[in-house]
Design an enzyme around this catalytic site. Structure first.
Site, short mmCIF file in Angstrom:
data_model
loop_
_atom_site.label_atom_id
_atom_site.label_comp_id
_atom_site.label_asym_id
_atom_site.label_seq_id
_atom_site.Cartn_x
_atom_site.Cartn_y
_atom_site.Cartn_z
CE1 TYR A 204 0.86 -0.21 4.54
CE2 TYR A 204 0.30 2.08 4.12
CZ TYR A 204 0.88 1.11 4.93
OH TYR A 204 1.46 1.48 6.11
CB CYS A 205 1.56 3.90 -1.77
SG CYS A 205 0.27 3.83 -3.02
NE ARG A 206 3.59 9.86 -0.47
CZ ARG A 206 4.59 10.23 -1.27
NH1 ARG A 206 4.36 10.42 -2.55
NH2 ARG A 206 5.80 10.40 -0.79
#
Lengths: 221, 221
Positions: free
Chosen positions: A178-180
């Site tokens: 996952y990221c932002r």
DNA sequence: TCTTCATTCTAACAATCATTATATTGTTTT
DNA sequence: AAAACAATATAATGATTGTTAGAATGAAGA
């Protein structure tokens, strides 16, 4: 003396000021970046792909709407969201936009090259699998952002370092990156890279804001 | 071919379109009115105090952002919110504005002539008192809006009819008036009027949107 | 056809935007 | 301390967009 009618107009004007702050794509992008933690003008400008004075101007608008605060440290000025309610509002705005604008859903679908790599589990199921160690959750944002807040059981594995650290990742378990948030491309890149190296890699669209807005808790530090 | 970067820009652009729709005071007022139920352009223009072509222009912007839908009935075109999520977003926006803008809180305080008439109970306590019949909750909006949705145990008592219907109200119990929401002046007027007639009258700032956004249920029809 | 309701078109004005140049503020160097 | 420097902020500009009011156009019903 101000009449009730004038006060009513004033009151709507003030709410509209918040709306105005949310009416520019670049400002929304800056808010998404700030939702990851405080950042200097320079960093924000770089990550949003705009120049410093434009970033400064947009940040000024956000500050006047009181959506962000500043803190000075030496030469740098750090901006941060003025409250958690701001990131919740951003998530709410994005979700409403996604619900109502087909073009947005289409564009988002196009942003994901391999739709089959998107996880389908609910947040709760995912959390439980991570707790049991059935999957490995990796946070591909820069380490500084991970340190401010990250998903439970997540491991920091910044996109920039992944290729050097392949040995740390399991080949027999599913890895979830996952990221932002849903508009961020970091986890998409991570999937491409790890997929090419033969890992069982999937991605989730949530970032810390979405996770928190869903009522789930984060880990800090 | 569109690059990922272009798609990202497009995606933020679309969300900003919703933000733009929420960036005009008049549009916010129209949304608040529409949160009470569907209305024709003419009614909306009257209640918002603007002329028809301006209302039409603003409604067009809201329609393009897909926040409202239309339905034709004879000569009239009725507008309505396209989903409940829209009124939730409006409430969220207003709450965030209230939390962050002092000027807004000040203006709101000035809009209430007698701050001591504002109820202090939580929604749950109020609901319980209404259920037990310890207080009488009156809805001072027009009957049409009451019929679409209203608070549990509420009685319809439009501001325009109150003076003719004083006999229906108890003199030994507390009466709580509500209207369209915190920016609406109807309940304020009701307090002034009933107070002058010696009733134990208080007001609450919630409208149906705020009530529903707080997770409580409404009554219909 | 006439009336009513709503939208569209037009044109004036105001606000916002990205860009470039300039100013401010605090730090470092001398 | 003064000078040079780095990070932000502000000001000025032209282009674009948003707001508003008036006049004209559509659409439905009487």
């Amino acid at each position: 003396m101000t009449t009730k009618q004038e006060l009513k107009a004033l009151v709507y004007e003030k709410v509209a000021q918040i709306g105005k702050a949310l009416s520019s794509p670049k400002r929304l992008e800056l808010l998404d970046l700030l939702a990851q933690g405080e950042k200097s003008v320079e960093i924000l400008a770089n990550e949003a792909g705009i120049d410093k004075q434009l970033a400064s101007a947009h940040l000024k608008a956000l500050r006047e709407a009181r959506l962000v605060n500043t803190r000075r440290e030496g030469k740098y000025i750090f901006y941060r969201l003025s409250a958690q309610s701001v990131s919740r509002l951003c998530v709410n705005l994005r979700e409403t936009a996604e619900e109502h604008l087909v073009e947005l859903r289409d564009a988002l679908a196009q942003m994901t090259s391999q739709p089959e790599t998107l996880i389908s589990e609910t947040r709760e199921v995912l959390l439980e699998k991570a707790r049991k160690g059935e999957i490995v959750v990796i946070d591909v944002r820069p380490t500084t952002e991970f340190n401010i807040a990250h998903l439970p059981y997540a491991r920091s594995m910044p996109l920039t370092e992944i290729e050097q650290r392949l040995a740390e990742l399991p080949r027999d378990k599913e890895i979830v990156a996952y990221c932002r948030g849903p508009f961020c491309l970091l986890s998409e890149d991570a999937v491409a890279m790890l997929g090419a190296h033969g890992f069982h890699i999937k991605r989730m669209l949530d970032g810390v804001s979405e996770w928190e807005a869903a009522g789930l808790s984060l880990e800090h530090g």
